[in-house]
Design a protein around this motif. Structure first.
Motif, PDB file in Angstrom:
ATOM      1  N   ARG A   1     -24.644  30.339 -33.660  1.00 42.96           N
ATOM      2  CA  ARG A   1     -23.461  30.402 -32.781  1.00 42.96           C
ATOM      3  C   ARG A   1     -22.448  31.488 -33.167  1.00 42.96           C
ATOM      4  NH1 ARG A   1     -20.680  25.185 -32.734  1.00 42.96           N
ATOM      5  NH2 ARG A   1     -21.383  25.005 -34.883  1.00 42.96           N
ATOM      6  N   PRO A   2     -22.827  32.727 -32.966  1.00 45.05           N
ATOM      7  CA  PRO A   2     -21.923  33.820 -33.342  1.00 45.05           C
ATOM      8  C   PRO A   2     -20.647  33.804 -32.489  1.00 45.05           C
ATOM      9  CG  PRO A   2     -23.709  34.655 -31.994  1.00 45.05           C
ATOM     10  CD  PRO A   2     -24.046  33.228 -32.303  1.00 45.05           C
ATOM     11  N   VAL A   3     -19.555  34.206 -33.095  1.00 43.27           N
ATOM     12  CA  VAL A   3     -18.287  34.306 -32.361  1.00 43.27           C
ATOM     13  C   VAL A   3     -18.056  35.781 -32.066  1.00 43.27           C
ATOM     14  CG1 VAL A   3     -15.803  33.883 -32.439  1.00 43.27           C
ATOM     15  CG2 VAL A   3     -17.385  32.292 -33.575  1.00 43.27           C
ATOM     16  N   LEU A   4     -18.137  36.144 -30.793  1.00 43.99           N
ATOM     17  CA  LEU A   4     -17.986  37.550 -30.402  1.00 43.99           C
ATOM     18  C   LEU A   4     -16.580  37.771 -29.847  1.00 43.99           C
ATOM     19  CD1 LEU A   4     -21.472  38.105 -28.692  1.00 43.99           C
ATOM     20  CD2 LEU A   4     -20.851  38.151 -31.107  1.00 43.99           C
ATOM     21  N   VAL A   5     -15.941  38.795 -30.348  1.00 39.73           N
ATOM     22  CA  VAL A   5     -14.520  38.983 -30.044  1.00 39.73           C
ATOM     23  C   VAL A   5     -14.280  40.381 -29.486  1.00 39.73           C
ATOM     24  CG1 VAL A   5     -12.185  38.842 -30.994  1.00 39.73           C
ATOM     25  CG2 VAL A   5     -14.041  37.537 -32.075  1.00 39.73           C
ATOM     26  N   ASN A   6     -13.728  40.445 -28.279  1.00 39.99           N
ATOM     27  CA  ASN A   6     -13.351  41.750 -27.719  1.00 39.99           C
ATOM     28  C   ASN A   6     -11.981  42.124 -28.301  1.00 39.99           C
ATOM     29  OD1 ASN A   6     -12.320  39.541 -26.367  1.00 39.99           O
ATOM     30  ND2 ASN A   6     -12.153  40.588 -24.394  1.00 39.99           N
ATOM     31  N   ALA A   7     -12.019  42.523 -29.564  1.00 39.00           N
ATOM     32  CA  ALA A   7     -10.798  42.622 -30.367  1.00 39.00           C
ATOM     33  C   ALA A   7      -9.811  43.646 -29.823  1.00 39.00           C
ATOM     34  CB  ALA A   7     -11.166  42.940 -31.807  1.00 39.00           C
ATOM     35  N   ALA A   8     -10.320  44.807 -29.417  1.00 41.88           N
ATOM     36  CA  ALA A   8      -9.409  45.868 -28.972  1.00 41.88           C
ATOM     37  C   ALA A   8      -8.626  45.424 -27.746  1.00 41.88           C
ATOM     38  CB  ALA A   8     -10.204  47.136 -28.681  1.00 41.88           C
ATOM     39  N   GLU A   9      -9.338  44.794 -26.823  1.00 39.44           N
ATOM     40  CA  GLU A   9      -8.688  44.345 -25.593  1.00 39.44           C
ATOM     41  C   GLU A   9      -7.640  43.269 -25.886  1.00 39.44           C
ATOM     42  OE1 GLU A   9     -11.543  43.155 -22.608  1.00 39.44           O
ATOM     43  OE2 GLU A   9      -9.927  42.246 -21.415  1.00 39.44           O
ATOM     44  N   LEU A  10      -8.024  42.313 -26.726  1.00 44.06           N
ATOM     45  CA  LEU A  10      -7.080  41.238 -27.076  1.00 44.06           C
ATOM     46  C   LEU A  10      -5.867  41.804 -27.818  1.00 44.06           C
ATOM     47  CD1 LEU A  10      -9.534  38.393 -28.188  1.00 44.06           C
ATOM     48  CD2 LEU A  10      -8.237  38.552 -26.050  1.00 44.06           C
ATOM     49  N   ALA A  11      -6.115  42.813 -28.654  1.00 46.78           N
ATOM     50  CA  ALA A  11      -5.008  43.418 -29.408  1.00 46.78           C
ATOM     51  C   ALA A  11      -4.048  44.119 -28.451  1.00 46.78           C
ATOM     52  CB  ALA A  11      -5.559  44.399 -30.428  1.00 46.78           C
ATOM     53  N   ARG A  12      -4.625  44.774 -27.457  1.00 43.67           N
ATOM     54  CA  ARG A  12      -3.779  45.444 -26.454  1.00 43.67           C
ATOM     55  C   ARG A  12      -2.912  44.418 -25.751  1.00 43.67           C
ATOM     56  NH1 ARG A  12      -7.763  49.019 -25.428  1.00 43.67           N
ATOM     57  NH2 ARG A  12      -8.780  47.632 -23.947  1.00 43.67           N
ATOM     58  N   LYS A  13      -3.543  43.277 -25.415  1.00 45.55           N
ATOM     59  CA  LYS A  13      -2.788  42.223 -24.735  1.00 45.55           C
ATOM     60  C   LYS A  13      -1.700  41.648 -25.636  1.00 45.55           C
ATOM     61  CE  LYS A  13      -6.242  40.773 -21.362  1.00 45.55           C
ATOM     62  NZ  LYS A  13      -7.406  39.900 -21.206  1.00 45.55           N
TER      63      LYS A  13
END
Lengths: 536, 196
Positions: free
Chosen positions: B121-133
Motif C-alpha cells: 500500500r504505497p502512499v503516493l503524494v503529488n507533493a509539488a501541487e500540494l505545496a503550491r496549494k
C-alpha cells in the motif's frame, strides 16, 4: 549536560575544542571536512581563539601542527585517508621526534570509495609510524576518545592517530560533552637532540620509539576502547572499530551470544586477544578496512595453533568495501530472509556538474579544440571538474591524485605526446600543482595547463582555496610562465567563440602555457548571497 | 520501539532538511537517534539516501539492515524503488510522484507506478501541487514529511515543534507556511495509515 546531535566528524571537533586545542590544521577532503568546518563555526564562542583557516595541503597542515605542538600547545590535524599519503613524510618523522603539546591526527578513511580513489586503511600508517592508534565506534566515543587522545599524546610524547571511516564521520547521534579544559601556555621545547633528525639523533630517537612499544601495548591492555563482551560458544568475534556496531546489531537482532572482543586502541592488546583465543575454537575477525590484523593473526603460512581464523581473507567477509549488518550476518551463518529486489527498470543516477556551472562551458570549449587535434588526451585532477569525465562531456581521461594532471601531462609531453593538456582546479593547483608546473618550465616540456579557477574548493562544499584570481597569475609568472602564454578566459556561454580561440592558440603553442578559466562556483556564489557574512 | 527510515532523493533536493526535523523531534521525545547521510560527490545531482534509525534503546549500526526498513520516504518516485531491498515486508513507501529526470533512460511513469504498487500500500503524494496549494512550491519536502508522519512513530506535535525550531530564524510566515504544508501532507496520508 544535554545531548547535542552531531555528525561523527563534529563530535571529534567538539572533543578537540573541549580538550583545549589552540589550533586545527587541515585541507578539505571527504569525509573529514566537517571536523574543521565545525571548529571554524564554533571556536569564536570560546574564551581563547583557536586558529582554524584551511592549509594549502595536508603536508603543510601536519607540519604546522607539529610546530604548534613544539611550542607547547595542543593541536588537531585532520585529513582524509589519501591526504595522509601527502603528509606521510612529516607524520612518520614526527613519531621519531615525538611531540610536546598534544598532537592528534584525525584521519577519515573511505572504505567502499564513496568519494575517493582508493580505500587504503590508515591503521597501516599508524603501525608503520609505531604510534598509538585509536578507533572509536560511536559518536559519543569519538568525543570522549578525542579528549583522551590529547592526554595520551602528551603522556607518551607521541602523535596519536585517530582513525574513523565515512560511516561514522557522516552519521549523526546525540553526544554529551564535558567541561572545557583550558589551553596550554606557550612552552616551546628546546630539544635539538630530538628535533634535529640528523642520523646520530634519528638513530637514538628511533631506538627510544622502539623502546616505547611495550608501554604502548600496556596502555592498550588497560584502554576502555578494548573490552570483552562476554558470551558463550566456540566462536569468538574480534571486532575492530565500527565493525563492532554491526556485530552487536546482528547479535542483538538474532539473539546470539558469542563473545566479542571490541578493539579500538592499538597496538593490539595481546593479552586480551590471547584470552579470547584460549576460550574459542574459531575466531571471526571483522575489520572495517583492510584485513590488517587478520593477516597478522593468521600468520604467513596460515598456522594458527589449531585455531581457525575467518575473516576477509578466506571470503567469510567480503574482501573489499565497508561492512554492514548484512555482510556480518552472512559471515555468522544467519539465514538471509527474502527481501524485495531492485526492479529491473532501475537506472543509475550518476552525479553531474551543476546546471549553470562554469566547468560546463570550459569543457564545451575544450572539447571543440581537442576534436581538431590528432591526439586527444586530457590529463585531469581531483575536484568537481572530474565530473567532466562523464557524459555528456567525456572531456578528461585521467584523475589519479592531487596535482597529477600537470606532472602526468609533462611526462607524456616528454615522451612526445602533442598536445599535452592538463585541467586542474585552483585549490588542487595550490595543493600540489605548482611544483609540477615548475618542473615543466625548468624542463621546457611543452604543455598547456588549464586552471579552472572557481574561487573555492567546491567538491567538498565550498571551502576557501589558498589562491585564486590575481594571486594565481602571480604564482604562474613567478614560476616562470611567459606572460604572453598566461591567458585568462571567462567560461560563459557568451564567451564560447573567444574561449575556443584562446585555448586553440595555447594548445597549439609548443611551450609551457597556462590558461586560467575564471568564474565563481555557482553554489558558493549562492551561499554568499544567502549569508553575506559567512567566511566559507 | 525501533523505527528504521530510509530517506531517498536526488542530491540537492533537500532530504537532509527532512532528516533534521525527524532527528530533532526524536531527540526531543527522549529517543535515541542514529542518522547516516551522504556527503561528497553524490550530492552533485546523484542518487542520495539517508539511513535514519530511532529507538528507545541503544542503536548499534548506523546502517539499516536489508528487509528491516519500516518506511522509505522518497522525494522522487524512481529513487523510492532504488532501496526496495531494505523495505520490511510490512514496511511502507511514502513517495512524491514528482519526477526528477537528469539522466538517460529514465523509465516510463507507468512502470514506476506498477513497481510501487507491488509494495505494501504505497502512499503516493503529488507533493509539488500540494505545496503550491499550501502557499509555496518550495515547501514540498514538508508536504512529504507530513505524509510520512503517521509512519514515523513520532507525535505530530513534536514534528511540528521541530519544524518551528528549524525555520524560526526565517520568520513566522515561513514557519506557518511549512506547518501548513506538513498538515496538508498528513491529511492526505492519515487515512492510509491504518494497519488493516
Amino acid at each position: 549536560m544535554n545531548k547535542q546531535l552531531l555528525l561523527g566528524a563534529e563530535a571529534i571537533a567538539l572533543g578537540a575544542l573541549d580538550a583545549g586545542i589552540s589550533g586545527v590544521y587541515a585541507y578539505p577532503g571527504t569525509p573529514s571536512t566537517e571536523i574543521t568546518e565545525y571548529i571554524q563555526k564554533n571556536s569564536g564562542r570560546r574564551d581563547h581563539p583557536v586558529r582554524s583557516a584551511w592549509s594549502a595541503n595536508e603536508k603543510t597542515a601536519y607540519e604546522a601542527a607539529l610546530g604548534m605542538s613544539y611550542a607547547g600547545k595542543r593541536t588537531l590535524v585532520c585529513m582524509k585517508h589519501v591526504g595522509l599519503n601527502v603528509a606521510a613524510d612529516a607524520f612518520i618523522n614526527s613519531a621519531i621526534t615525538g611531540v610536546n603539546g598534544g598532537l592528534v591526527v584525525a584521519v577519515a578513511d573511505d572504505p567502499s570509495m564513496h568519494s575517493s580513489q582508493n580505500e587504503q586503511d590508515s591503521r597501516v600508517y599508524g603501525k608503520f609510524a609505531m604510534v598509538p592508534v585509536v578507533e572509536p565506534a560511536s559518536q559519543q566515543e569519538l568525543y570522549d576518545v578525542t579528549r583522551y587522545a590529547f592526554d595520551l599524546s602528551e603522556s607518551v610524547e607521541l602523535p596519536v592517530l585517530l582513525r574513523l571511516t565515512t560511516r561514522l564521520a557522516h552519521s549523526r547521534a546525540g553526544v554529551k560533552s564535558t567541561a572545557t579544559r583550558i589551553q596550554n601556555p606557550l612552552n616551546a621545547l628546546y630539544a635539538p637532540e630530538r628535533f634535529v633528525l640528523m642520523p646520530h639523533n634519528a638513530r637514538r630517537q628511533y631506538n627510544n620509539l622502539l623502546g616505547m612499544q611495550e608501554r604502548l601495548e600496556e596502555l592498550s591492555e588497560q584502554s576502555s576502547l578494548n573490552r570483552l563482551i562476554p558470551g558463550s560458544g566456540k566462536m569468538g568475534l574480534l571486532a575492530f572499530g565500527i565493525a563492532f556496531n554491526y556485530v552487536m546489531e546482528v547479535r542483538q537482532a538474532c539473539g546470539l551470544n558469542f563473545p566479542i572482543l571490541k578493539i579500538g586502541h592499538y597496538p593490539l592488546p595481546r593479552k586480551q586477544i590471547e584470552a579470547l583465543f584460549n576460550t574459542c575454537e574459531t575466531i571471526l575477525v571483522a575489520e572495517e578496512g583492510y584485513p590488517v590484523y587478520e593477516e597478522l593473526l593468521r600468520g604467513y603460512f596460515g598456522l594458527q595453533n589449531g585455531k581457525q581464523i575467518k575473516g576477509r581473507l578466506d571470503g567469510t567477509l567480503p574482501r573489499a568495501g565497508e561492512l554492514n549488518a548484512d555482510s556480518v550476518a552472512h559471515a555468522l551463518g544467519v539465514t538471509k530472509k527474502e527481501v524485495l529486489a531492485v526492479p529491473s527498470i532501475m537506472v543509475n543516477r550518476p552525479p553531474e556538474l551543476c546546471k549553470g556551472c562554469g566547468h560546463r562551458d570550459l569543457y564545451e570549449a575544450l572539447n571543440t579544440v581537442m576534436r581538431s587535434c590528432k591526439e586527444q588526451h586530457v590529463f585531469s585532477d581531483i575536484g568537481c571538474y572530474t565530473l567532466g569525465a562523464l557524459a555528456p562531456y567525456n572531456a578528461i581521461h585521467t584523475c589519479v591524485d592531487m596535482g597529477a594532471s600537470i606532472t602526468m601531462a609533462k611526462g607524456a609531453a616528454d615522451a612526445g605526446l602533442r598536445p599535452a593538456v592538463a585541467v586542474i582546479g585552483d585549490s588542487t593547483f595550490t595543493h600540489s600543482g605548482m611544483t609540477g608546473l615548475l618542473d615543466a618550465i625548468n624542463d621546457h616540456s611543452p604543455l598547456t595547463v588549464i586552471i579552472a579557477d572557481n574561487d573555492t574548493t567546491a567538491m567538498t562544499g565550498g571551502q576557501n582555496s589558498s589562491a585564486n584570481g590575481s594571486k594565481l597569475q602571480a604564482i604562474c609568472l613567478g614560476l616562470g610562465v611567459e606572460e604572453a602564454h598566461l591567458r585568462t578566459i571567462i567560461p560563459l556561454k557568451s564567451h564560447l567563440a573567444e574561449n575556443i580561440e584562446v585555448l586553440r592558440q595555447e594548445i597549439n603553442w609548443d611551450g609551457v602555457s597556462v590558461v586560467i578559466a575564471v568564474r565563481e562556483c555557482i553554489e558558493t556564489a549562492a551561499r554568499k548571497k544567502r549569508n553575506p557574512s559567512a567566511n566559507v | 520501539m525501533q523505527i528504521n527510515i530510509i530517506l531517498a532523493g536526488v542530491g540537492g533536493q533537500g532530504i537532509l532538511t527532512i532528516a533534521a526535523v525527524i532527528d530533532l523531534a526524536a531527540l526531543q521525545s527522549g529517543l535515541i537517534v542514529r542518522q547516516a547521510e551522504v556527503h561528497g560527490m553524490s550530492q552533485r545531482g546523484g542518487a542520495v539516501q539517508s539511513h535514519l534509525r530511532i529507538a528507545d534503546q541503544e542503536i548499534y549500526s548506523d546502517l539499516i539492515a536489508e528487509g528491516t526498513a519500516n518506511l522509505i520516504l522518497s522525494v522522487e518516485p524512481l529513487e523510492a524503488l532504488r532501496y526496495l531491498p531494505f523495505l520490511a515486508s510490512e514496511g511502507r513507501i511514502v513517495t512524491s510522484t514528482d519526477l526528477f529526470i537528469n539522466m538517460e533512460g529514465y523509465p516510463a511513469m507507468e512502470h514506476i507506478h506498477a513497481e510501487l504498487h507491488r509494495t505494501n500500500r504505497p502512499v503516493l503524494v503529488n507533493a509539488a501541487e500540494l505545496a503550491r496549494k499550501a502557499g509555496n512550491p518550495r515547501t514540498s519536502n514538508m508536504v512529504m514529511l507530513g505524509a510520512a508522519a503517521p509512519f514515523t512513530g513520532l507525535a505530530s506535535q513534536e514534528l511540528e515543534a521541530s519544524i518551528e525550531k528549524l525555520f524560526r530564524a526565517k520568520g513566522d510566515e515561513i514557519v506557518a507556511m511549512n506547518i501548513r504544508a506538513f498538515r496538508t501532507g498528513k491529511a492526505l496520508s492519515q487515512p492510509q495509515a491504518s494497519n488493516t
